[in-house]
Scaffold this active site. Structure first.
Site, short mmCIF file in Angstrom:
data_model
loop_
_atom_site.label_atom_id
_atom_site.label_comp_id
_atom_site.label_asym_id
_atom_site.label_seq_id
_atom_site.Cartn_x
_atom_site.Cartn_y
_atom_site.Cartn_z
N THR A 137 0.82 -1.11 -0.10
CA THR A 137 0.15 0.11 -0.11
C THR A 137 0.80 1.28 -0.28
OG1 THR A 137 -1.47 1.38 1.36
CG2 THR A 137 -0.01 -0.27 2.39
N ASP A 138 0.30 2.13 -0.31
CA ASP A 138 0.83 3.65 -0.50
C ASP A 138 0.89 4.11 1.12
OD1 ASP A 138 -1.83 4.26 -0.21
OD2 ASP A 138 -1.68 5.86 -1.75
N GLU A 139 0.45 3.61 2.04
CA GLU A 139 0.00 4.11 3.35
C GLU A 139 1.42 3.97 4.02
OE1 GLU A 139 -3.54 3.23 5.50
OE2 GLU A 139 -4.68 3.04 3.51
N TYR A 162 -1.78 -0.87 10.99
CA TYR A 162 -2.21 -1.36 9.60
C TYR A 162 -0.95 -1.03 8.79
CZ TYR A 162 -3.35 -1.82 4.62
OH TYR A 162 -3.39 -1.91 3.41
N LYS A 166 2.21 -3.46 7.22
CA LYS A 166 2.61 -3.37 5.90
C LYS A 166 4.09 -3.13 5.62
CE LYS A 166 0.21 -4.76 2.80
NZ LYS A 166 -0.36 -6.05 2.27
#
Ligand code: NAD
Ligand code: TYD
Length: 356
Positions: A137-139, A162, A166
């Site tokens: 993810t870009d998060e 989260y 990741k």
């Protein structure tokens, strides 16, 4: 001619994984697909009811943290490609209960990497050009201010349990390339939307509440920005990265569709008003918008620079947000039975009967 593959897809009964398997079945029918999914609340066998009879497809109910099972699948199926989607994926759930995120996202990824390492890199079992694609993810890059974009060289700065889990799995995956030479690629994509998304995420949640005349919860001031990516465009990008990507490289995948949350919620209301009529009292569904307490640590803005993917792979998104959101609303309206069984939990009875 495109390479034949024996693909282990993890988390293939979730939102993106099921769209990916459907796209592979349509566009790469000669690929063998083994779908390993433990069927958490987010896994739904009905997402793949269309391809259940396909001879090139096998479903295995199981946990990516189960080393013996994962290793046996590499062995039995002579897997040469992993596309790793399985994860706990919802930020709000990670805030109230991070444990499952640490277990699945970190230990599960570690288990898969270990199985791939011992199968692919162990003497006579070496497969021709194996590939481990880790979907992320870009998060992991944190939160942007009003300007700038995340590129592949942006420093990691995860800010929720989260995104921290990741980020950890991304680092593990990259370390297996650098340390052992495992052929790993990582993709970091922005917020996906489209068919089969579980209605805890913004777009299907707002759709469902708006059609039922329920409150539409908008966190904080509603001006947080996400870069929306239509799920089929994302899945197509993954197929193209498998075809043309380089080991040890990461690729950012974005939709080029930055919207504030309030813009997204308003658009869904207006489209639903136009398609199914206003609320019984004649008001627009925008009257249901309710600003609620902000999410803890809420990232302000995500936006992706996909230049590498465009230049090296030749991919770009095929739909604008306005097209994609209309396709999504039309899909949910045509599949209200799917949505109802997810909301009332009866989708789980279906697999409990099969795997009692
Ligand atoms: P999802 O929550 O819809 O589906 C996750 C799937 O993984 C489910 O089918 C679930 O049963 C399965 N799963 C969970 N734990 C498992 C375990 N221990 N063993 C085997 N299977 C397990 O998720 P999604 O939205 O489809 O996301 C897929 C991947 O893409 C995730 O890795 C996520 O981090 C990443 N991602 C998602 C988005 C998004 O907008 N949805 C954006 C960027 C990245
Ligand atoms: P979400 O779909 O949970 O994805 P992510 O947190 O991974 O970006 O949320 C998208 C945005 O919408 C995020 O800024 C939080 C916000 N949001 C709301 O305002 N209300 C809601 O009910 C939800 C679920 C999200």
């Amino acid at each position: 001619m495109a390479k034949q593959r024996k693909v282990l897809v993890t988390g293939g009964c979730g939102f993106i994984g099921s769209n990916f398997i459907q796209l592979v079945a349509e566009t790469r029918p000669s690929w063998r697909v083994v779908n390993l999914d433990v069927l958490t609340y987010a896994g739904n066998l009905k997402n793949l009811s269309g391809i259940g009879e396909n001879a090139a497809y096998r479903f295995v109910k199981g946990d990516i943290c189960d080393q013996a099972l994962v290793s046996s699948l590499f062995d039995q199926e002579r897997i040469d490609t992993v596309v790793h989607f399985a994860a706990e994926s919802h930020v709000d759930r990670s805030i109230v209960g991070p444990d499952a995120f640490i277990r699945t996202n970190i230990l599960g990824t570690f288990t898969l990497l270990e199985a791939a390492r011992s199968w692919w890199l162990a003497g006579d079992k070496v497969q021709a050009e194996p590939l481990f694609l880790h979907v992320s993810t870009d998060e992991v890059f944190g939160s942007l201010g009003e300007s700038g974009y995340f590129s592949e060289t942006t420093a990691y700065d995860p800010r929720s349990p989260y995104s921290a889990s990741k980020a950890s799995s991304d680092h593990l995956a990259a370390s297996y390339f650098h340390t052992y030479g495992l052929p790993v690629m990582i993709t970091n994509c922005s917020n996906n939307y489209g068919p089969y998304q579980f209605p805890e995420k913004l777009i299907p949640l707002i759709f469902n509440n708006a059609r039922n005349g329920k409150e539409l919860p908008v966190y904080g001031d509603g001006k947080n920005i996400r870069d929306w990516l239509y799920v089929t465009d994302h899945c197509q990008a993954i197929i193209e990265v498998l075809d043309k990507g380089s080991s040890g490289r990461s690729y950012n995948i974005g939709g080029n569709n930055e919207k504030t949350n309030i813009e997204v919620v308003t658009l869904i209301c207006e489209m639903l008003d136009a398609k199914i009529g206003p609320l019984p009292d004649g008001q627009s569904r925008t009257s249901l918008i309710t600003y609620v307490t902000d999410r803890l640590g809420h990232d302000r803005r995500y936006a992706i620079d996909s230049t590498r993917l465009k230049e090296e792979i030749g991919w770009q998104p095929s739909v604008t947000f306005e097209q994609g959101i209309e396709m999504t609303i039309d899909w949910y309206l045509a599949n209200l039975d799917w949505l109802e069984t997810v909301i009332d939990g009866s989708y789980q009875d279906y697999y409990k009967q099969m795997y009692a």
